[in-house]
Design an enzyme around this catalytic site. Structure first.
Site, PDB file in Angstrom:
ATOM      1  N   LYS A   6      13.019  19.604  10.658  1.00 18.11           N
ATOM      2  CA  LYS A   6      12.121  18.700   9.396  1.00 18.11           C
ATOM      3  C   LYS A   6      11.080  18.273  10.096  1.00 18.11           C
ATOM      4  CE  LYS A   6      12.434  17.659   4.927  1.00 18.11           C
ATOM      5  NZ  LYS A   6      13.301  18.194   4.140  1.00 18.11           N
ATOM      6  N   GLY A  38       9.261  14.000  -9.568  1.00 24.53           N
ATOM      7  CA  GLY A  38       8.449  14.878  -8.607  1.00 24.53           C
ATOM      8  C   GLY A  38       8.920  16.074  -8.926  1.00 24.53           C
ATOM      9  N   ASN A  39       8.609  16.847  -7.745  1.00 22.88           N
ATOM     10  CA  ASN A  39       8.909  18.464  -7.939  1.00 22.88           C
ATOM     11  C   ASN A  39      10.529  18.361  -8.325  1.00 22.88           C
ATOM     12  OD1 ASN A  39      10.403  20.843  -6.597  1.00 22.88           O
ATOM     13  ND2 ASN A  39       8.321  21.362  -6.424  1.00 22.88           N
ATOM     14  N   ALA A  40      11.452  18.032  -7.472  1.00 20.69           N
ATOM     15  CA  ALA A  40      12.836  18.106  -7.848  1.00 20.69           C
ATOM     16  C   ALA A  40      13.123  17.684  -9.113  1.00 20.69           C
ATOM     17  CB  ALA A  40      13.639  17.471  -6.950  1.00 20.69           C
TER      18      ALA A  40
HETATM   19  P1  NAD Z   1       7.983  14.473  -4.884  1.00 19.71           P
HETATM   20  O1  NAD Z   1       7.146  13.764  -3.958  1.00 19.71           O
HETATM   21  O2  NAD Z   1       7.442  15.561  -5.617  1.00 19.71           O
HETATM   22  O3  NAD Z   1       8.743  13.273  -5.909  1.00 19.71           O
HETATM   23  C1  NAD Z   1       9.023  12.236  -5.453  1.00 19.71           C
HETATM   24  C2  NAD Z   1       9.533  11.588  -6.717  1.00 19.71           C
HETATM   25  O4  NAD Z   1      10.171  10.050  -6.388  1.00 19.71           O
HETATM   26  C3  NAD Z   1       8.101  10.885  -7.507  1.00 19.71           C
HETATM   27  O5  NAD Z   1       8.297  11.173  -8.823  1.00 19.71           O
HETATM   28  C4  NAD Z   1       8.081   9.521  -7.188  1.00 19.71           C
HETATM   29  O6  NAD Z   1       7.403   8.631  -8.077  1.00 19.71           O
HETATM   30  C5  NAD Z   1       9.465   9.243  -7.278  1.00 19.71           C
HETATM   31  N1  NAD Z   1      10.001   7.823  -6.610  1.00 19.71           N
HETATM   32  C6  NAD Z   1       9.514   7.255  -5.380  1.00 19.71           C
HETATM   33  N2  NAD Z   1      10.366   6.285  -5.225  1.00 19.71           N
HETATM   34  C7  NAD Z   1      11.122   5.888  -6.368  1.00 19.71           C
HETATM   35  C8  NAD Z   1      12.034   5.205  -6.763  1.00 19.71           C
HETATM   36  N3  NAD Z   1      12.024   4.045  -6.060  1.00 19.71           N
HETATM   37  N4  NAD Z   1      12.658   5.361  -8.143  1.00 19.71           N
HETATM   38  C9  NAD Z   1      12.549   6.386  -8.753  1.00 19.71           C
HETATM   39  N5  NAD Z   1      11.699   7.240  -8.311  1.00 19.71           N
HETATM   40  C10 NAD Z   1      11.138   7.180  -7.213  1.00 19.71           C
HETATM   41  O7  NAD Z   1       9.214  14.690  -4.030  1.00 19.71           O
HETATM   42  P2  NAD Z   1      10.311  15.925  -4.364  1.00 19.71           P
HETATM   43  O8  NAD Z   1       9.851  17.437  -3.696  1.00 19.71           O
HETATM   44  O9  NAD Z   1      10.778  16.084  -5.683  1.00 19.71           O
HETATM   45  O10 NAD Z   1      11.588  15.451  -3.424  1.00 19.71           O
HETATM   46  C11 NAD Z   1      12.374  14.476  -3.934  1.00 19.71           C
HETATM   47  C12 NAD Z   1      13.737  14.527  -3.304  1.00 19.71           C
HETATM   48  O11 NAD Z   1      14.159  16.007  -3.177  1.00 19.71           O
HETATM   49  C13 NAD Z   1      13.676  14.270  -1.658  1.00 19.71           C
HETATM   50  O12 NAD Z   1      14.775  13.553  -1.173  1.00 19.71           O
HETATM   51  C14 NAD Z   1      13.577  15.638  -0.927  1.00 19.71           C
HETATM   52  O13 NAD Z   1      13.961  15.678   0.275  1.00 19.71           O
HETATM   53  C15 NAD Z   1      14.465  16.364  -1.903  1.00 19.71           C
HETATM   54  N6  NAD Z   1      14.451  17.626  -1.743  1.00 19.71           N
HETATM   55  C16 NAD Z   1      13.141  18.425  -2.270  1.00 19.71           C
HETATM   56  C17 NAD Z   1      13.026  19.744  -1.979  1.00 19.71           C
HETATM   57  C18 NAD Z   1      11.714  20.531  -2.599  1.00 19.71           C
HETATM   58  O14 NAD Z   1      11.879  21.616  -2.703  1.00 19.71           O
HETATM   59  N7  NAD Z   1      10.664  19.814  -3.105  1.00 19.71           N
HETATM   60  C19 NAD Z   1      13.902  20.538  -1.524  1.00 19.71           C
HETATM   61  C20 NAD Z   1      15.325  19.900  -1.209  1.00 19.71           C
HETATM   62  C21 NAD Z   1      15.264  18.561  -1.242  1.00 19.71           C
END
Ligand code: NAD
Length: 418
Positions: free
Chosen positions: A115, A228-230
């Site tokens: 990571k 966000g993405n997830a």
């Molecule tokens: P991202 O940056 O696309 O989105 C994060 C989201 O969380 C945003 O909408 C942000 O506004 C929101 N957020 C931040 N603080 C918050 C809070 N206190 N309450 C509610 N929402 C809040 O990130 P992502 O890629 O969607 O990742 C989110 C999680 O998923 C992380 O833990 C990441 O490690 C995990 N993840 C992502 C992927 C991937 O492919 N993107 C894969 C596996 C795991």
């Protein structure tokens, strides 16, 4: 040793690695593993801190702190995302790298765990500054990266465009033309079909595979933290499958509609206004109220340590599916297990992202481009199979799905290390 960043980060984020090690401890109470093997898993293979100088638009030079943690490569090249966030620090990255090693093992892909990150608020950078930072991260680490050594990917706040800059920088330095050094690239730069929605789609396949045995209704009410993405892709996928998404939230707050939110319209609304608040027919809701909303399925999709021993008793869901990494602390996990609220663990539930990243890597090395249909068929098969194995392990050892997933992963890693 005192961590120099300890003062700068919130306690809950600082605990992520401690939590990961507590989980490792818990599994040793359920199944016997070699002591030497566990000792090895308590430390990453390599933990690198870098400084990245960036010439800012106003002419000044700013130094950013960056990281790459290579946790374990028993199964294959280190693999894992890069996070750009103001709270990112080495212990968080270590925890995420550890979980990534287990995640690859749970889904049975030949990749190890790594990571990376940078302590930065990317929203405060111009596009030019962000590009310089991204390229700088690769320049500092180009010796240890490589398609057969260490293959990064996107995570919080890192996008396909950032992945393309990074792959390009690596190519300039090393002459590599495969692009397989990094995954999550845009489609026209060697990305895979389906990578953008893979994490949420994978979570959905796991949910489908376990839905019946978790006694969930045909149409579920769903609460999602993080958009966000997830989180936003999950909202779209569950909505399109006929479920009722009643609450979603982002960093600014959440919204609620007991009859279900119109997700396609909400995605448009957020794109044009930059916020969820004020969406037609919805009421604003706080993060704490979100977690306490009565529902069938709660999907944390934001950050670590959101469900803790201080709020876990307020949770009113039938099942939790962890799309975020580490959203439930070990203490809360134990309480949920006793209360019979199953948690589909991160290392299974969000493994769709790394699985499709692996498919991208394979396509790059073979100079192929697979259709989205092929990618998702392969993903579904992989996750159906893993979900069943995790559930069988949990039942056999009368333990949680998380411990079932840990047992599966640790057995696979141990076999390769021996
Ligand atoms: P991202 O940056 O696309 O989105 C994060 C989201 O969380 C945003 O909408 C942000 O506004 C929101 N957020 C931040 N603080 C918050 C809070 N206190 N309450 C509610 N929402 C809040 O990130 P992502 O890629 O969607 O990742 C989110 C999680 O998923 C992380 O833990 C990441 O490690 C995990 N993840 C992502 C992927 C991937 O492919 N993107 C894969 C596996 C795991």
């Amino acid at each position: 040793m005192q961590n120099p960043f300890q003062k700068l980060v919130p306690k809950q984020i600082y605990n992520a690695f401690e939590n990961a090690m507590k989980q490792l401890e818990s599994v040793s109470k359920i199944k016997k593993f070699d002591k030497e093997f566990f000792a090895r898993l308590r430390e990453p293979d390599r933990d690198i801190r870098i400084s990245i100088p960036v010439k800012m638009d106003n002419g000044s030079i700013k130094i950013f702190e960056g990281y790459r943690v290579e946790y374990n490569n028993a199964l294959g090249p280190y693999k894992g995302g890069i996070r750009f966030h103001p709270n990112t620090e080495v212990n968080e990255v270590k925890a995420l790298a550890f979980w990534m090693a287990l995640k690859c093992a749970v889904v049975g892909i030949p990749m190890g765990g790594g990571k990376g990150g940078v302590t930065v608020d990317p929203k405060k950078l111009s596009k030019k500054e962000l590009e310089k930072l991204s390229r700088g991260w690769v320049r500092r680490l180009s010796d240890i990266l490589g398609p057969h050594k260490d293959v990064p990917a996107p995570d919080v706040n890192t996008t396909p465009e950032i992945m393309a800059w990074m792959a390009d920088e690596y190519g300039k330095i090393t002459g590599d033309k495969t692009g397989a050094v990094i995954t999550g690239k845009p489609l026209d730069k060697g990305g895979s079909e389906g990578r953008g929605t893979a994490t949420a789609q994978g979570g959905f396949y796991v949910f489908e595979a376990l839905k019946k045995e978790l006694k969930l209704p045909k149409v579920c009410t769903v609460v999602i933290q993080g958009f966000g993405n997830a989180g936003s892709n999950a909202a779209d996928i569950w909505y399109n499958a006929g479920h009722k998404v009643i609450v979603v939230s982002d960093s600014k707050g959440g919204i609620y509609n007991k009859n279900g939110l119109d997700i396609p319209k909400l995605l448009e609304y957020k794109k044009s206004t930059g916020t969820l608040s004020g969406f037609s027919g919805s009421k604003d809701i706080t993060n704490q109220k979100l977690l306490a909303t009565e529902c069938d399925l709660l999907i944390p999709a934001a950050f670590e340590n959101e469900i803790t021993n201080t709020n876990v008793n307020k949770v009113k869901t039938k099942v939790i599916l962890e799309l975020a990494n580490g959203p439930v602390t070990p203490e809360a996990d134990e309480i949920l297990f006793k209360k019979n609220i199953p948690v589909i663990p991160d290392i299974l539930a969000n493994s769709g992202g790394v699985a499709v990243s692996y498919f991208e890597w394979e396509q790059n090395l073979k100079k192929e481009h697979w259709s989205e249909k092929k990618v998702f068929e392969k993903l579904k098969k992989l996750l159906d199979d893993s979900a069943k194995k995790v559930s069988t392990n949990a039942k056999k050892s009368k333990t949680s799905l998380r411990m079932g997933a840990f047992i599966l992963a640790l057995e696979r890693i141990q076999k390769k290390i021996k």
